[in-house]
Design a protein around this motif. Structure first.
Motif, PDB file in Angstrom:
ATOM      1  N   ASP A   1       0.796  -1.116   0.116  1.00 45.87           N
ATOM      2  CA  ASP A   1       0.111   0.181  -0.064  1.00 45.87           C
ATOM      3  C   ASP A   1       0.950   1.274  -0.128  1.00 45.87           C
ATOM      4  OD1 ASP A   1      -1.494   2.039   1.855  1.00 45.87           O
ATOM      5  OD2 ASP A   1      -3.000   0.935   0.702  1.00 45.87           O
TER       6      ASP A   1
ATOM      7  N   TYR B   1     -15.013  -7.111   6.946  1.00 40.08           N
ATOM      8  CA  TYR B   1     -13.677  -6.724   7.048  1.00 40.08           C
ATOM      9  C   TYR B   1     -12.471  -8.029   6.701  1.00 40.08           C
ATOM     10  CZ  TYR B   1     -14.761  -2.936  10.430  1.00 40.08           C
ATOM     11  OH  TYR B   1     -15.133  -1.633  11.048  1.00 40.08           O
TER      12      TYR B   1
ATOM     13  N   SER C   1     -18.419  -3.784   2.626  1.00 41.55           N
ATOM     14  CA  SER C   1     -17.048  -4.050   3.007  1.00 41.55           C
ATOM     15  C   SER C   1     -16.324  -2.758   3.284  1.00 41.55           C
ATOM     16  CB  SER C   1     -16.430  -4.284   1.470  1.00 41.55           C
ATOM     17  OG  SER C   1     -14.894  -4.704   1.610  1.00 41.55           O
TER      18      SER C   1
ATOM     19  N   ARG D   1     -12.368  -1.107   4.056  1.00 44.01           N
ATOM     20  CA  ARG D   1     -11.049  -0.879   4.025  1.00 44.01           C
ATOM     21  C   ARG D   1     -10.292  -1.095   5.214  1.00 44.01           C
ATOM     22  NH1 ARG D   1      -8.198   0.251  -0.658  1.00 44.01           N
ATOM     23  NH2 ARG D   1      -6.631   1.259   0.589  1.00 44.01           N
ATOM     24  N   SER D   2     -10.135  -2.216   6.010  1.00 46.84           N
ATOM     25  CA  SER D   2      -9.674  -2.278   7.462  1.00 46.84           C
ATOM     26  C   SER D   2      -8.516  -2.934   8.041  1.00 46.84           C
ATOM     27  CB  SER D   2     -10.971  -3.342   8.107  1.00 46.84           C
ATOM     28  OG  SER D   2     -10.758  -4.462   7.366  1.00 46.84           O
TER      29      SER D   2
ATOM     30  N   ASP E   1      -2.448   0.070   7.688  1.00 50.90           N
ATOM     31  CA  ASP E   1      -1.928   0.782   6.240  1.00 50.90           C
ATOM     32  C   ASP E   1      -0.567  -0.011   6.263  1.00 50.90           C
ATOM     33  OD1 ASP E   1      -0.645   2.189   8.008  1.00 50.90           O
ATOM     34  OD2 ASP E   1      -1.448   3.907   7.753  1.00 50.90           O
TER      35      ASP E   1
ATOM     36  N   ILE F   1      -1.325  -3.755   4.555  1.00 52.59           N
ATOM     37  CA  ILE F   1      -1.996  -4.313   3.265  1.00 52.59           C
ATOM     38  C   ILE F   1      -1.023  -4.551   2.332  1.00 52.59           C
ATOM     39  CG2 ILE F   1      -3.767  -3.124   1.552  1.00 52.59           C
ATOM     40  CD1 ILE F   1      -4.757  -1.150   3.554  1.00 52.59           C
TER      41      ILE F   1
ATOM     42  N   TYR G   1      -1.389  -6.388  -2.267  1.00 53.90           N
ATOM     43  CA  TYR G   1      -2.345  -6.679  -3.141  1.00 53.90           C
ATOM     44  C   TYR G   1      -1.364  -7.602  -4.095  1.00 53.90           C
ATOM     45  CZ  TYR G   1      -5.179  -2.782  -1.660  1.00 53.90           C
ATOM     46  OH  TYR G   1      -5.949  -1.979  -1.201  1.00 53.90           O
TER      47      TYR G   1
ATOM     48  N   LYS H   1      -9.024   0.457  -5.979  1.00 52.30           N
ATOM     49  CA  LYS H   1      -8.909   1.646  -4.847  1.00 52.30           C
ATOM     50  C   LYS H   1     -10.047   1.515  -4.027  1.00 52.30           C
ATOM     51  CE  LYS H   1     -12.138   4.634  -7.704  1.00 52.30           C
ATOM     52  NZ  LYS H   1     -11.957   6.033  -8.476  1.00 52.30           N
ATOM     53  N   ASN H   2     -10.990   0.570  -4.241  1.00 52.14           N
ATOM     54  CA  ASN H   2     -12.217   0.441  -2.927  1.00 52.14           C
ATOM     55  C   ASN H   2     -11.960  -0.831  -2.141  1.00 52.14           C
ATOM     56  OD1 ASN H   2     -13.491   3.003  -3.898  1.00 52.14           O
ATOM     57  ND2 ASN H   2     -14.293   1.721  -5.772  1.00 52.14           N
ATOM     58  N   CYS H   3     -10.859  -1.554  -2.601  1.00 51.91           N
ATOM     59  CA  CYS H   3     -10.837  -3.022  -2.045  1.00 51.91           C
ATOM     60  C   CYS H   3      -9.743  -2.812  -1.183  1.00 51.91           C
ATOM     61  CB  CYS H   3     -10.245  -3.891  -3.237  1.00 51.91           C
ATOM     62  SG  CYS H   3      -9.997  -5.505  -2.619  1.00 51.91           S
ATOM     63  N   GLY H   4      -9.894  -3.562  -0.135  1.00 50.09           N
ATOM     64  CA  GLY H   4      -8.964  -3.626   1.289  1.00 50.09           C
ATOM     65  C   GLY H   4      -8.077  -4.267   1.268  1.00 50.09           C
TER      66      GLY H   4
END
Length: 392
Positions: free
Chosen positions: A4, A334, A349, A351-352, A355, A358, A360, A371-374
């Motif tokens: 992230d 979450y 959902s 984004r929990s 930072d 995180i 991906y 951009k909206n996915c945790g």
């Protein structure tokens, strides 16, 4: 694997240090931060500035006259600190000069800060991200240190999570810390993470609620809808009764409550039953959050018993969420990536993931809703059956 963009390390390493243990707030710019205990961070381009309680130097080779001044005045310092540029004004740091290390306790530009009271816990949850060894070592943080930490936190902090271990095990000190937070940071929003067992004692529950800041929510997990299932997950016989009635005491006394359901292989088929139980007994809780596991500690040790891939949970999760929503209860989901959820519950959902945790997968770059996915926990992303399905 993608980090992230907000990533900031919590631990920094230096080359050498001197002085006593220090808990201080960070000052990088010249203006005062109006705090009693400040650490001046000096980059290579900066000259030495006197008058601070501790010093952190980017350079390993600090001028001899500076070193002599610090030694003569017994001022703590650490030199040659890697990633010093990641520190910002009003961070609160713990300086271990013996090891030349810095731990960032409070990150001034983050909305995800934690106040950890103890590592000890009276449960041994089968999917806990901490290990049994971590939770049984005697590392209670002295009340004086906790209070000093609270004093150093920026008064404008919007949110603080109070956690452990099990914070309530500190008993009277726990109540005092809760009271002190309300006194020093009255406008902050708090989330207390607890298994709720100590609130089985109604006198303790009453003392707690009399001391709580106005914006504190107590988050308690329920692992099953009957004692044997809950206790098999918590690792302690009788814990369901104590957690359930601890929750009930707080609920009836007017406490603000969040119920958490950590989904694993042992309970994912019955989360609809858990949802129905919550609707029947606790219809006025603030919210219910369904949570995917963080695969660390006990969760890794018991991987074969607890791990279930996200997609296998999808239908039951959707059904459980709608049971609660129909009862007028707010629901959050979450730690699940959006591609593992039915689109009808995407709006639940959150984004929990912290930072700095995180991650991906590379395929996620192709996803239109990234951009909206945790995303994923850094500890979970490499599970062998973890697949992503980028949404176009």
């Amino acid at each position: 694997m993608i980090k992230d963009c907000k990533y900031r390390p919590l631990f920094l390493k230096g080359k050498m240090g001197q002085g006593s243990y220090s808990l201080v707030s960070v000052c990088k710019s010249e203006e005062s931060l109006d705090k009693k205990c400040k650490a001046k961070v000096i980059l290579k381009s900066k000259t030495f500035i006197k008058g601070y309680d501790a010093y952190v130097f980017q350079s390993e080779n600090v001028q001899e006259k500076v070193m002599n001044y610090l030694k003569l005045n017994n001022i703590p310092y650490i030199c040659g600190v890697d990633e010093i540029d990641t520190l910002v004004d009003k961070d609160v740091i713990e300086m271990d000069t013996d090891r030349s290390t810095i731990k960032v306790l409070y990150r001034a530009n983050s909305t995800d800060n934690v106040l950890m009271l103890t590592n000890k816990c009276n449960n041994n949850c089968i999917m806990c991200p901490d290990s049994l060894k971590v939770r049984t070592e005697n590392k209670n943080i002295p009340l004086s240190i906790l209070k000093k930490y609270i004093e150093l936190i920026d008064e404008e902090v919007k949110f603080l999570c109070i956690t452990g271990g099990e914070p309530t095990l500190l008993k009277k000190d726990f109540i005092e810390i809760i009271r002190y937070l309300g006194e020093k940071l009255p406008d902050t929003e708090y989330l207390l993470l607890t298994n709720g067992r100590m609130f089985y004692n109604k006198n303790f529950a009453e003392s707690f609620l009399k001391s709580t800041p106005k914006n504190l929510i107590t988050a308690i997990p329920i692992h099953g809808h009957y004692p044997e299932l809950h206790d098999s997950i918590s690792g302690v016989k009788g814990s369901f009764i104590q957690s359930f009635y601890g929750l009930k005491n707080l609920y009836e006394l007017g406490g603000k409550i969040e119920i958490r359901v950590v989904i694993n292989k042992l309970n994912y088929t019955v989360i609809t039953n858990i949802a129905a139980m919550i609707s029947n007994y606790f219809p006025k809780v603030v919210r219910v959050n369904f949570m995917a596991m963080e695969m660390l500690g006990n969760a890794v040790v018991n991987k074969e018993k607890v791990w279930i891939d996200f997609n296998s949970v999808q239908e039951k999760l959707k059904e459980a969420a709608f049971i609660l929503l129909k009862s007028g209860i707010e629901v959050g989901i979450y730690n699940f990536p959006l591609c593992s959820l039915d689109e009808s519950i995407w709006n639940l959902s959150v984004r929990s993931i912290s930072d700095y945790k995180i991650r991906y997968k590379e395929q996620c770059k192709e996803c239109s809703v990234m951009k909206n996915c945790g995303g994923f926990f850094n500890s979970t992303i490499n599970m062998k059956d973890l697949k992503v399905n980028p949404i176009q």
